[in-house]
Design an enzyme around this catalytic site. Structure first.
Site, PDB file in Angstrom:
ATOM      1  N   SER A 271       0.849  -1.124   0.029  1.00  0.00           N
ATOM      2  CA  SER A 271       0.000  -0.201  -0.050  1.00  0.00           C
ATOM      3  C   SER A 271       0.745   1.382   0.050  1.00  0.00           C
ATOM      4  O   SER A 271       0.329   2.271  -0.363  1.00  0.00           O
ATOM      5  CB  SER A 271      -1.043   0.197   1.157  1.00  0.00           C
ATOM      6  OG  SER A 271      -0.513  -0.313   2.504  1.00  0.00           O
ATOM      7  N   HIS A 322       1.391   4.662   4.681  1.00  0.00           N
ATOM      8  CA  HIS A 322       0.941   5.347   3.580  1.00  0.00           C
ATOM      9  C   HIS A 322       1.459   6.725   3.270  1.00  0.00           C
ATOM     10  O   HIS A 322       1.500   7.017   2.073  1.00  0.00           O
ATOM     11  CB  HIS A 322      -0.593   5.330   3.822  1.00  0.00           C
ATOM     12  CG  HIS A 322      -1.164   4.008   3.839  1.00  0.00           C
ATOM     13  ND1 HIS A 322      -2.581   3.988   4.514  1.00  0.00           N
ATOM     14  CD2 HIS A 322      -0.608   2.698   3.863  1.00  0.00           C
ATOM     15  CE1 HIS A 322      -2.790   2.535   4.295  1.00  0.00           C
ATOM     16  NE2 HIS A 322      -2.090   1.804   3.924  1.00  0.00           N
TER      17      HIS A 322
END
Length: 344
Positions: A271, A322
């Site tokens: 991610s 992230h």
């Protein structure tokens, strides 16, 4: 960079939102900007690609749309500035500009300018506004820095998004290897390269990269591979294969580094790299003022904000990864985007 690409980019940088842009030959583009009780609309026509009559049909459509807005939604004034771009001296256009009726403010106000790309002459009617939101300077700067041809932007376009598919396949293979050799458990993920907190890593810094190819479950894998396909294919097509590899790797490493430094837990997943790809899509969309296969800057910004917000509210989400990946993707995407646009 060709004239139209530079012009559209500079208009967006000056606070306009891109509406419709035809990417192939740039025949017609629209932009909007709200300033309190006044709205500004730009219509830019490449009269090498469409006729003046076709442009006027579009102008009448925009004028009718804004005129018919409900009164409670309509601002006090709407200025529609029409900029007609020609390659050669066009006497019909010149006569049209010179014979415009004197400006009389209405709810919707049409203003017409013409720019000749051969001579650089900007033709204005002195009976109409001749200074609007720095547009004259933008046009003049773009003309001074133009290249001789009017062509769509020359992206390093890959015929197929093959590298994105390779990365997806590698992630699936790694998931199957872990699954078939002990299952998706914390201990097994650590065995195969999960990222550990600093006090436990014992010099195994390869985990900053290996963790990018591991996932904590089938749903985790599916969401990441779906997002990787959506953003990776666009980065690969619009930046090029080599740039995709650089952005994905750099963003993934930046995400792992942020997680390693700021989060005291085991971490796996692609991610961080995927947030980097999303950031790179946003950078290209913002820099060119265009959609990237249906994704514009506003859409990308909303996606990033919503997903970061969810990350801070849901448990077991590595939001530091992230954020690090997003930062890495924006930085590498910005540098590579500028290089591509300079090459034109």
């Amino acid at each position: 960079m060709d004239f139209f690409t530079r012009l559209y980019s500079d208009i967006v940088k000056n606070g306009f939102s891109a509406g419709h842009i035809n990417s192939y030959g740039h025949p017609l583009a629209s932009f909007t900007k709200e300033e309190g009780s006044t709205w500004h609309v730009l219509l830019i026509a490449n009269l090498e690609a469409i006729t003046f009559e076709e442009f006027m049909v579009a102008n009448r459509r925009y004028t009718r749309f804004y005129t018919n807005l409900p009164e409670e939604k309509r601002p006090n004034n709407i200025f529609v500035t029409n900029i007609l771009i020609t390659q050669d001296d066009n006497q019909d256009i010149n006569n049209f500009i010179q014979n415009l009726a004197p400006f009389s403010p209405n709810i919707v106000n049409n203003i017409f300018w013409s720019l000749n790309l051969t001579s650089g002459m900007l033709l204005l009617n002195e009976e109409q506004p001749t200074e609007i939101l720095n547009l004259r300077k933008i046009l003049e700067d773009c003309y001074q820095n133009r290249v001789p041809t009017i062509a769509p932007i020359n992206y390093q376009t890959a015929k197929a998004s093959s590298l994105t598919l390779v990365v997806i396949i590698l992630n699936i293979i790694m998931y199957m290897i872990v699954l078939l050799n002990g299952g998706i458990t914390t201990a097994n993920l650590v065995r195969f390269g999960a990222l550990l907190p600093p006090q436990y890593i014992n010099g195994e810094y390869f985990r900053l990269f290996s963790a990018m190819f591991l996932h904590a479950g089938s749903f985790h894998l599916f969401l990441n591979m779906f997002s990787l396909y959506i953003f990776g294919t666009r980065v690969e097509r619009h930046y090029g294969r080599s740039a995709f590899a650089v952005i994905y790797t750099f963003a993934g490493f930046a995400g792992s580094l942020a997680s390693f430094t700021l989060q005291q837990s085991i971490s796996v997943g692609a991610s961080g790299a995927i947030f980097g790809l999303a950031g790179a899509v946003a950078v290209m969309a913002k820099s060119t003022g265009r959609d990237l296969d249906g994704l514009n800057f506003q859409t990308m910004l909303m996606f990033i904000i919503i997903n970061l917000a969810f990350g801070f509210t849901l448990p077991n989400v590595d939001n530091f990864g992230h954020l690090g990946g997003l930062f890495g993707g924006v930085i590498s995407g910005y540098v590579l985007c500028k290089m591509i646009l300079r090459k034109g």
